[in-house]
Design a protein around this motif. Structure first.
Motif, mmCIF file in Angstrom:
data_model
loop_
_atom_site.group_PDB
_atom_site.id
_atom_site.type_symbol
_atom_site.label_atom_id
_atom_site.label_comp_id
_atom_site.label_asym_id
_atom_site.label_seq_id
_atom_site.Cartn_x
_atom_site.Cartn_y
_atom_site.Cartn_z
ATOM 1 N N SER A 94 0.695 -1.270 0.100
ATOM 2 C CA SER A 94 0.245 0.017 -0.169
ATOM 3 C C SER A 94 0.416 0.932 0.011
ATOM 4 O O SER A 94 0.310 2.651 -0.944
ATOM 5 C CB SER A 94 -0.940 -0.061 0.801
ATOM 6 N N GLU B 245 10.897 2.409 5.410
ATOM 7 C CA GLU B 245 10.244 1.558 5.540
ATOM 8 C C GLU B 245 11.382 0.700 7.214
ATOM 9 O O GLU B 245 12.602 1.260 6.523
ATOM 10 C CB GLU B 245 10.811 0.217 4.705
ATOM 11 N N LEU C 187 4.262 -7.936 5.000
ATOM 12 C CA LEU C 187 4.029 -8.923 4.983
ATOM 13 C C LEU C 187 3.897 -9.424 3.499
ATOM 14 O O LEU C 187 3.858 -10.857 3.294
ATOM 15 C CB LEU C 187 2.407 -9.081 4.812
ATOM 16 N N ALA C 188 4.078 -8.987 2.369
ATOM 17 C CA ALA C 188 4.242 -9.737 0.753
ATOM 18 C C ALA C 188 5.536 -9.655 0.806
ATOM 19 O O ALA C 188 6.271 -10.229 -0.158
ATOM 20 C CB ALA C 188 3.274 -8.728 0.299
ATOM 21 N N PHE D 182 -1.388 -16.027 -3.046
ATOM 22 C CA PHE D 182 -1.863 -15.600 -4.510
ATOM 23 C C PHE D 182 -3.194 -15.156 -4.803
ATOM 24 O O PHE D 182 -3.612 -14.049 -4.493
ATOM 25 C CB PHE D 182 -2.987 -17.441 -4.403
ATOM 26 N N GLU E 224 13.604 4.074 10.225
ATOM 27 C CA GLU E 224 11.833 4.068 11.250
ATOM 28 C C GLU E 224 10.770 5.044 11.849
ATOM 29 O O GLU E 224 12.118 5.788 12.378
ATOM 30 C CB GLU E 224 12.122 2.539 12.557
ATOM 31 N N VAL F 225 0.837 1.578 7.637
ATOM 32 C CA VAL F 225 1.611 0.626 8.712
ATOM 33 C C VAL F 225 0.291 -0.107 8.929
ATOM 34 O O VAL F 225 -1.019 0.468 9.202
ATOM 35 C CB VAL F 225 2.640 0.901 9.810
ATOM 36 N N PRO F 226 0.755 -0.962 9.880
ATOM 37 C CA PRO F 226 -1.470 -1.710 10.553
ATOM 38 C C PRO F 226 -0.940 -0.989 11.900
ATOM 39 O O PRO F 226 -0.510 -0.168 12.618
ATOM 40 C CB PRO F 226 -0.373 -3.373 11.459
ATOM 41 N N MET G 258 2.524 5.805 17.559
ATOM 42 C CA MET G 258 3.228 7.304 16.270
ATOM 43 C C MET G 258 2.490 8.493 17.297
ATOM 44 O O MET G 258 2.932 9.489 16.915
ATOM 45 C CB MET G 258 3.156 7.479 14.969
ATOM 46 N N SER H 43 -5.014 -2.417 6.341
ATOM 47 C CA SER H 43 -6.194 -3.628 6.204
ATOM 48 C C SER H 43 -7.720 -3.617 6.364
ATOM 49 O O SER H 43 -8.373 -4.165 6.014
ATOM 50 C CB SER H 43 -5.780 -5.298 5.805
ATOM 51 N N SER I 167 -4.649 -6.773 -3.375
ATOM 52 C CA SER I 167 -5.200 -5.572 -4.110
ATOM 53 C C SER I 167 -5.996 -5.357 -3.739
ATOM 54 O O SER I 167 -5.797 -3.644 -4.347
ATOM 55 C CB SER I 167 -6.282 -6.989 -5.348
ATOM 56 N N MET J 263 -5.468 -3.677 -1.174
ATOM 57 C CA MET J 263 -4.648 -2.080 -0.581
ATOM 58 C C MET J 263 -4.307 -1.376 -1.844
ATOM 59 O O MET J 263 -4.019 -0.607 -1.910
ATOM 60 C CB MET J 263 -3.498 -2.779 -0.186
HETATM 61 C C1 LIG Z 1 0.884 -16.154 5.806
HETATM 62 C C2 LIG Z 1 0.244 -14.050 4.594
HETATM 63 C C3 LIG Z 1 -1.020 -14.606 4.185
HETATM 64 C C4 LIG Z 1 -1.400 -13.768 2.726
HETATM 65 N N1 LIG Z 1 -2.129 -14.605 1.611
HETATM 66 C C5 LIG Z 1 -2.284 -13.463 0.634
HETATM 67 C C6 LIG Z 1 -2.929 -13.799 -0.539
HETATM 68 O O1 LIG Z 1 -2.837 -14.939 -0.530
HETATM 69 N N2 LIG Z 1 -3.520 -12.939 -1.167
HETATM 70 C C7 LIG Z 1 -3.203 -11.383 -0.836
HETATM 71 O O2 LIG Z 1 -4.105 -10.860 -1.661
HETATM 72 N N3 LIG Z 1 -2.892 -11.192 0.582
HETATM 73 C C8 LIG Z 1 -3.101 -11.898 1.233
HETATM 74 N N4 LIG Z 1 -2.599 -11.846 2.534
HETATM 75 C C9 LIG Z 1 -2.663 -10.066 2.747
HETATM 76 C C10 LIG Z 1 -1.195 -9.075 1.912
HETATM 77 O O3 LIG Z 1 -0.251 -10.094 2.500
HETATM 78 C C11 LIG Z 1 -1.683 -8.051 2.478
HETATM 79 O O4 LIG Z 1 -2.865 -7.359 2.756
HETATM 80 C C12 LIG Z 1 -0.805 -6.648 2.370
HETATM 81 O O5 LIG Z 1 0.364 -6.998 2.339
HETATM 82 C C13 LIG Z 1 -0.790 -5.683 3.216
HETATM 83 O O6 LIG Z 1 0.352 -4.746 2.608
HETATM 84 P P1 LIG Z 1 -0.233 -3.177 3.943
HETATM 85 O O7 LIG Z 1 1.181 -2.721 2.911
HETATM 86 O O8 LIG Z 1 -0.978 -2.410 4.114
HETATM 87 O O9 LIG Z 1 1.134 -3.192 5.010
HETATM 88 P P2 LIG Z 1 1.984 -4.116 5.436
HETATM 89 O O10 LIG Z 1 2.498 -5.374 3.939
HETATM 90 O O11 LIG Z 1 1.730 -5.120 6.836
HETATM 91 O O12 LIG Z 1 3.530 -3.302 5.150
HETATM 92 C C14 LIG Z 1 3.594 -2.413 6.306
HETATM 93 C C15 LIG Z 1 5.015 -1.722 5.999
HETATM 94 O O13 LIG Z 1 5.333 -0.738 7.392
HETATM 95 C C16 LIG Z 1 6.626 -1.128 7.812
HETATM 96 N N5 LIG Z 1 5.889 -0.059 9.098
HETATM 97 C C17 LIG Z 1 5.832 -0.797 10.394
HETATM 98 N N6 LIG Z 1 5.903 0.532 11.182
HETATM 99 C C18 LIG Z 1 6.900 0.976 10.710
HETATM 100 C C19 LIG Z 1 7.581 2.512 11.155
HETATM 101 N N7 LIG Z 1 7.087 2.810 12.176
HETATM 102 N N8 LIG Z 1 8.646 3.055 10.160
HETATM 103 C C20 LIG Z 1 9.061 2.777 9.080
HETATM 104 N N9 LIG Z 1 8.178 1.202 8.272
HETATM 105 C C21 LIG Z 1 7.717 0.662 9.241
HETATM 106 C C22 LIG Z 1 6.776 -2.279 8.078
HETATM 107 O O14 LIG Z 1 7.884 -3.062 8.981
HETATM 108 C C23 LIG Z 1 6.332 -3.050 6.215
HETATM 109 O O15 LIG Z 1 6.651 -3.400 6.310
HETATM 110 C C24 LIG Z 1 -1.874 -12.126 3.079
HETATM 111 C C25 LIG Z 1 -1.168 -12.168 4.891
HETATM 112 C C26 LIG Z 1 -0.204 -13.025 5.538
HETATM 113 C C27 LIG Z 1 -0.022 -12.669 6.786
#
Ligand SMILES: Cc1cc2nc3c(=O)[nH]c(=O)nc-3n(C[C@H](O)[C@H](O)[C@H](O)COP(=O)(O)OP(=O)(O)OC[C@H]3O[C@@H](n4cnc5c(N)ncnc54)[C@H](O)[C@@H]3O)c2cc1C
Length: 451
Positions: free
Chosen positions: A14, A33, A41-42, A58, A225, A255-256, A263, A407, A418, A420
């Motif tokens: 995202s 990052e 998570l990816a 997938f 960070e 971030v989650p 923060m 999320s 997708s 996100m």
């Molecule tokens: C086991 C598993 C299986 C999955 N399978 C699928 C699937 O098959 N298909 C699918 O579409 N989705 C799947 N997902 C979901 C998908 O991975 C997530 O929806 C997506 O990757 C989330 O992206 P994001 O950018 O929102 O968050 P995140 O991927 O959580 O990214 C957040 C980022 O912020 C960084 N961060 C946190 N705090 C700080 C800070 N203070 N300073 C700097 N950086 C920071 C973290 O290190 C991280 O890199 C799966 C997830 C898991 C856990």
């Protein structure tokens, strides 16, 4: 807002998508990052010299934002589709569970329960008005729809895979959406679902995005960070990091939510609102094996002898065998931080996985394992109770210039790449349109519809 200085916190899909969209719109973007690698998570680690995701990913037929992005980045030839077989391990036997025929032959439950399950699946495919079941838990809704027998054998293990001991808290719309999304990957009840995968995994997409960001003049800093947000009155002013202060006209927190909470000022009502949302963590064992365990991509498990509720044989979806001939299998453990298993050592996770796999396939033993890795992430899965839609944060925080990507905003959809990507693109459009002032309770779904 135009030509603003934007700091994006988080280098998952995202944050990266938002960074690309905002650099393309002429903003001065810096993405932070915390980890040394992008992807969240990816993310991937190396296996036999190639990148392999730490968690399985997938793609479903309805994942239109991801499919469009893959196309725009010139990666369409790397997106492949393949039937993905599902099976159930119940008691001590593996049952195919991919087609209507498999369901009719699924002997662990009565014929009446099988028919109720099938009819319920068809109803979910057509249903769109999920608000009508928002007050119900998934358990209450499923028991009423398919009966206790089918719920206990088929649905309960699936809920337990994701929510562990909190499976009874989950709302009905969450499980409805999962059924609805998967059914869109199926062309006919007589054939298995088709799922997509990217050659090289999510890494292929993430690297293409980061190259595009750099080409547009955006800056990506890994290993940095964000520690807190700085405000000037009701307006965001910047981000404090482990290496100093960054001024910003706007900040996107990708971030989650519990990370964003840390923060925010301790006396902020917004902080308390976000902190009320509970999350589970994930631990996942990734095994490189000499051979596949089953012919299925997805195996649900309902057996007291196996300490996990599902396994994913990724090689049965992605036959791109460039991992030194090994077959890839994942076993996820979604664990609330208060679950003592979260404290397990890596060796303990691997030992429990190997013992469980030996129950599923008695021929399996340690000699099949070429490599075993354990990955863990905090806050990987929000626990979404009935009426969760009233709790989720809007894209624009109640602070001028602060934006949020998380999320939970996909609800009732489960987290997915997708979704996100779609939210990040909506956010970039919204930031281009408005003046940085918070739009009161603008719900992510509303923003997406304004496309
Ligand atoms: C086991 C598993 C299986 C999955 N399978 C699928 C699937 O098959 N298909 C699918 O579409 N989705 C799947 N997902 C979901 C998908 O991975 C997530 O929806 C997506 O990757 C989330 O992206 P994001 O950018 O929102 O968050 P995140 O991927 O959580 O990214 C957040 C980022 O912020 C960084 N961060 C946190 N705090 C700080 C800070 N203070 N300073 C700097 N950086 C920071 C973290 O290190 C991280 O890199 C799966 C997830 C898991 C856990």
């Amino acid at each position: 807002m135009s030509n603003s200085k934007v700091v994006i916190i988080g280098g998952g899909v995202s944050g990266l998508t938002a960074a690309w969209e905002l650099t393309r719109r002429g903003h001065e973007v810096m993405l932070l990052e915390r980890r040394d690698v992008l992807g969240g998570l990816a993310r991937s680690t190396r296996l036999n010299g190639k990148f392999m995701e730490v968690y399985y990913h997938f793609i479903c037929g309805g994942d239109r934002h991801l499919i469009e992005l893959v196309d725009e980045l010139g990666l369409a030839d790397k997106l492949h589709w393949q039937p993905g077989l599902t099976s159930y391990f119940v008691g001590d036997r593996l049952y195919p569970f991919s087609t209507a025929g498999d369901l009719l032959r699924f002997s662990p439950i009565s014929m009446l329960s099988r028919i109720r399950l099938g009819l319920h699946g068809l109803r979910c495919r057509r249903m769109t008005d999920w608000q009508q079941i928002e007050h119900l838990t998934a358990e209450d809704w499923l028991v009423a729809s398919v009966g206790s027998e089918a719920y206990e054998v088929v649905w309960k293990p699936l809920l337990e895979v994701k929510f562990g001991r909190y499976y009874q808290r989950i709302s009905a719309p969450w499980i409805w959406h999962r059924l609805h999304r998967f059914s869109r990957s199926r062309r006919s009840a007589l054939r298995p679902e088709r799922f997509g995968y990217l050659q090289g995994g999510s890494h292929t997409l993430l690297m293409a995005l980061s190259d595009e960001i750099a080409a547009q003049g955006g800056v990506i800093r890994t290993g940095l960070e964000a520690t807190s947000l700085a405000f000037a009155g009701e307006q965001i002013a910047g981000v404090r990091t482990t290496e100093g202060y960054l001024e910003a006209d706007a900040v996107v927190a990708a971030v989650p939510l519990p990370e964003l909470v840390t923060m925010l000022p301790t006396d902020s009502p917004y902080r308390h609102e976000l902190a009320a949302i509970d999350f589970s963590n994930v631990g996942c064992v990734r095994l490189a094996l000499r051979r596949c365990l089953t012919d299925s991509f997805w195996v649900n498990i309902n057996s007291p002898r196996v300490p996990f509720n599902g396994l994913v044989e990724y090689s049965n979806l992605n036959p791109w065998r460039d991992y030194g001939g090994s077959e890839i299998l994942y076993v996820p453990f979604y664990l609330h931080p208060d679950d003592q298993r979260w404290q397990w050592s890596e060796a303990h996770f691997i030992e429990a996985t190997i013992a469980g796999l030996n129950v599923v396939e008695p021929e399996f033993d340690e000699s099949w394992v070429v490599e075993a890795t354990v990955s863990r992430d905090w806050y990987a899965q929000a626990i979404c109770p009935p009426h969760f839609s009233k709790q989720i944060p809007t894209l624009h925080a109640p602070v001028r210039g602060l934006f949020v990507l998380d999320s939970t905003q996909l609800y009732p959809a489960d987290r997915n790449l997708s979704g996100m990507i779609g939210l990040a693109r909506s956010l970039a459009r919204m930031m281009g349109e408005d003046d940085g002032a918070p739009s009161p309770r603008l719900h992510p779904h509303t923003a997406a519809k304004r496309k």
